[in-house]
Design an enzyme around this catalytic site. Structure first.
Site, PDB file in Angstrom:
ATOM      1  N   LYS A  54      25.799  32.970  35.701  1.00  0.00           N
ATOM      2  CA  LYS A  54      26.516  31.568  35.855  1.00  0.00           C
ATOM      3  C   LYS A  54      26.239  30.747  34.525  1.00  0.00           C
ATOM      4  O   LYS A  54      27.137  30.092  34.213  1.00  0.00           O
ATOM      5  CB  LYS A  54      25.935  31.110  37.195  1.00  0.00           C
ATOM      6  CG  LYS A  54      26.528  31.737  38.508  1.00  0.00           C
ATOM      7  CD  LYS A  54      28.031  31.904  38.542  1.00  0.00           C
ATOM      8  CE  LYS A  54      28.549  32.855  39.608  1.00  0.00           C
ATOM      9  NZ  LYS A  54      30.178  33.143  39.533  1.00  0.00           N
ATOM     10  N   ASP A  76      41.136  46.651  38.220  1.00  0.00           N
ATOM     11  CA  ASP A  76      39.703  46.620  37.787  1.00  0.00           C
ATOM     12  C   ASP A  76      39.503  45.676  36.787  1.00  0.00           C
ATOM     13  O   ASP A  76      40.196  45.988  35.496  1.00  0.00           O
ATOM     14  CB  ASP A  76      39.332  48.249  37.424  1.00  0.00           C
ATOM     15  CG  ASP A  76      37.925  48.064  37.077  1.00  0.00           C
ATOM     16  OD1 ASP A  76      37.136  47.106  37.057  1.00  0.00           O
ATOM     17  OD2 ASP A  76      37.157  49.204  36.649  1.00  0.00           O
ATOM     18  N   ARG A  85      39.545  47.433  45.443  1.00  0.00           N
ATOM     19  CA  ARG A  85      39.268  48.298  46.701  1.00  0.00           C
ATOM     20  C   ARG A  85      40.587  48.368  47.305  1.00  0.00           C
ATOM     21  O   ARG A  85      41.337  47.595  47.687  1.00  0.00           O
ATOM     22  CB  ARG A  85      38.196  47.849  47.593  1.00  0.00           C
ATOM     23  CG  ARG A  85      37.044  47.576  47.053  1.00  0.00           C
ATOM     24  CD  ARG A  85      36.089  46.563  47.702  1.00  0.00           C
ATOM     25  NE  ARG A  85      36.608  45.098  47.465  1.00  0.00           N
ATOM     26  CZ  ARG A  85      36.037  44.079  47.873  1.00  0.00           C
ATOM     27  NH1 ARG A  85      35.163  44.236  48.977  1.00  0.00           N
ATOM     28  NH2 ARG A  85      36.757  42.918  47.763  1.00  0.00           N
ATOM     29  N   TYR A  87      21.897  36.757  38.958  1.00  0.00           N
ATOM     30  CA  TYR A  87      23.257  35.909  39.368  1.00  0.00           C
ATOM     31  C   TYR A  87      23.326  34.463  38.570  1.00  0.00           C
ATOM     32  O   TYR A  87      24.231  34.373  37.741  1.00  0.00           O
ATOM     33  CB  TYR A  87      23.184  35.567  40.815  1.00  0.00           C
ATOM     34  CG  TYR A  87      24.334  35.052  41.124  1.00  0.00           C
ATOM     35  CD1 TYR A  87      25.618  35.505  41.528  1.00  0.00           C
ATOM     36  CD2 TYR A  87      24.106  33.885  41.993  1.00  0.00           C
ATOM     37  CE1 TYR A  87      26.562  35.006  42.062  1.00  0.00           C
ATOM     38  CE2 TYR A  87      25.121  32.998  42.508  1.00  0.00           C
ATOM     39  CZ  TYR A  87      26.315  33.752  42.550  1.00  0.00           C
ATOM     40  OH  TYR A  87      27.580  33.019  43.140  1.00  0.00           O
ATOM     41  N   GLY A  93      39.775  39.727  42.543  1.00  0.00           N
ATOM     42  CA  GLY A  93      38.606  39.517  43.177  1.00  0.00           C
ATOM     43  C   GLY A  93      39.216  39.140  44.323  1.00  0.00           C
ATOM     44  O   GLY A  93      38.179  38.268  44.956  1.00  0.00           O
ATOM     45  N   ASP A 144      42.734  43.169  43.509  1.00  0.00           N
ATOM     46  CA  ASP A 144      41.505  43.479  44.058  1.00  0.00           C
ATOM     47  C   ASP A 144      41.097  45.089  43.710  1.00  0.00           C
ATOM     48  O   ASP A 144      41.889  45.650  43.458  1.00  0.00           O
ATOM     49  CB  ASP A 144      41.091  43.347  45.655  1.00  0.00           C
ATOM     50  CG  ASP A 144      39.765  43.525  45.614  1.00  0.00           C
ATOM     51  OD1 ASP A 144      39.008  42.095  46.169  1.00  0.00           O
ATOM     52  OD2 ASP A 144      38.916  44.377  45.889  1.00  0.00           O
ATOM     53  N   GLY A 180      37.455  39.158  48.535  1.00  0.00           N
ATOM     54  CA  GLY A 180      36.479  38.471  49.170  1.00  0.00           C
ATOM     55  C   GLY A 180      36.410  37.302  49.956  1.00  0.00           C
ATOM     56  O   GLY A 180      37.393  36.870  50.206  1.00  0.00           O
ATOM     57  N   GLN A 181      35.260  36.571  50.077  1.00  0.00           N
ATOM     58  CA  GLN A 181      35.334  35.384  51.098  1.00  0.00           C
ATOM     59  C   GLN A 181      36.081  34.461  50.518  1.00  0.00           C
ATOM     60  O   GLN A 181      36.988  33.756  51.202  1.00  0.00           O
ATOM     61  CB  GLN A 181      33.568  34.786  51.136  1.00  0.00           C
ATOM     62  CG  GLN A 181      33.494  33.754  52.047  1.00  0.00           C
ATOM     63  CD  GLN A 181      32.415  32.844  52.052  1.00  0.00           C
ATOM     64  OE1 GLN A 181      31.640  32.924  51.119  1.00  0.00           O
ATOM     65  NE2 GLN A 181      32.257  32.209  53.022  1.00  0.00           N
TER      66      GLN A 181
HETATM   67  C1  AKB Z   1      25.151  33.076  47.078  1.00  0.00           C
HETATM   68  O1  AKB Z   1      24.286  32.540  48.075  1.00  0.00           O
HETATM   69  O2  AKB Z   1      24.800  33.852  46.244  1.00  0.00           O
HETATM   70  C2  AKB Z   1      26.477  32.380  46.877  1.00  0.00           C
HETATM   71  C3  AKB Z   1      26.242  31.161  45.931  1.00  0.00           C
HETATM   72  C4  AKB Z   1      25.516  29.977  46.433  1.00  0.00           C
HETATM   73  O3  AKB Z   1      26.686  31.121  44.875  1.00  0.00           O
HETATM   74  N1  AKB Z   1      26.918  31.881  48.088  1.00  0.00           N
END
Ligand code: AKB
Length: 315
Positions: free
Chosen positions: A145, A52, A35, A141, A7, A33, A10-11
């Site tokens: 986590k 992938d 892509r 999300y 990955g 990555d 990404g940022q």
């Molecule tokens: C988000 O905003 O989803 C992320 C994070 C804080 O995990 N930047």
């Protein structure tokens, strides 16, 4: 030390790869990555390949082929995007993690997978949020986590896999834009103010969230992984922060440097809800005590650096 970043486009990955190259040597870092266009970009400065992370067989082959010792698993759909498609977020975020854990176990790699302030929820104490506290997130999300933290600790205690992680707050950077996060406003604002002189913020003006400037985030990734394991009481995952501010405070500080800047609000209900459920500011004393976490950037120095870096880029 051979390191694989999955990955990588990404940022975080975009800046983590050169940071790792400086520490462990250019030839020892592989950037992967999904892509192909991103791999093309990555290949200009690093050894890059298309992978992938949900494809266990190719992932395992890559780790074997390059004799990988350490994996940074950065594959994730972020919080706001995750709410638009929760099942996809679960499948991608957990799929990449489970594959990374299995491969780390089988091929004896250490593994870093970032957690997030998103692992906390409405019932968590929001001020000075402790390292060990209530974790009942209100987003998919966050569910990923917390599950990831538990699973990573399980692989450590049950199989001895060297898993370590930090709970990243919003990361502010000027290398590659974040996408789909709730904290993204704190990056977008700099680009918009320099480009257009105004910015419309989706987060309510008095919402506080923790933030880190990218150089500190990169140090967290390498410092924790290189830390003496005997000193680690926690593993998955450590609170880390360097600053906490609201949009109103950030915009007032930007206005001191760019007096003509104009700020408006158009609240995104999904992002407003998510940000209200996250901590205002975390207690990161466990990270400071167990592996000497000590961030260098505060809000004022970060703003100066962001404005000059983005201006230089746009010129
Ligand atoms: C988000 O905003 O989803 C992320 C994070 C804080 O995990 N930047």
């Amino acid at each position: 030390m051979n390191v694989l970043v999955v990955g990588a486009g990404g940022q975080i990955g975009t800046e983590l790869v050169p940071h790792l190259q400086k520490i462990y040597g250019e030839d020892n870092i592989i950037a992967a990555d999904l892509r192909p266009d991103v791999v093309e970009r990555l290949s200009k400065g690093s050894r890059a390949l298309t992978l992938d992370a949900l494809d266990l067989k190719s992932y395992r082959e890559t780790v074997k082929k390059y004799n990988i010792d350490r994996i940074y698993n950065l594959v994730a759909l972020l919080s706001a995007t995750g709410e638009n498609n929760p099942l996809l977020a679960w499948n991608i975020n957990m799929g990449a993690l489970v594959n990374s854990l299995e491969i780390a176990k089988e091929l004896n790699c250490s593994l870093f997978t970032p957690s997030s302030i998103g692992a906390f929820g409405k019932e968590t104490p929001h001020k000075n949020t402790p390292q060990d506290t209530i974790m009942r997130p209100n987003t998919m999300y966050g569910v990923c986590k917390v599950s990831g933290e538990l699973l990573s600790d399980y692989y450590f205690t049950r199989f001895g896999v060297d898993t370590r992680s930090v709970r990243f707050p919003g990361i502010i950077s000027n290398g590659c834009l974040p996408g789909g996060g709730t904290t993204d406003y704190a990056v977008e604002v700099f680009y918009e103010i320099i480009r257009k002189g105004e910015y419309t913020c989706p987060i309510p003006e008095n919402t506080y969230m923790d933030m880190l400037y990218m150089p500190d985030a990169l140090n967290a990734c390498t410092q924790l992984m290189d830390a003496d394991p005997a000193k680690l009481i926690h593993r998955n995952s450590f609170n880390v922060t360097a600053m906490s501010f609201s949009p109103k405070e950030l915009f007032a500080a930007i206005t001191k440097r760019v007096p003509d800047a104009k700020f408006h609000y158009s609240i995104d209900p999904v992002k407003a809800n998510i940000s209200a459920s996250w901590p205002d500011n975390m207690d990161d004393s466990s990270a400071r005590g167990e592996w000497n976490w000590n961030p260098a950037w505060d809000m004022e120095s970060m703003i100066d650096d962001m404005l000059s870096a983005i201006k230089a880029k746009q010129n």
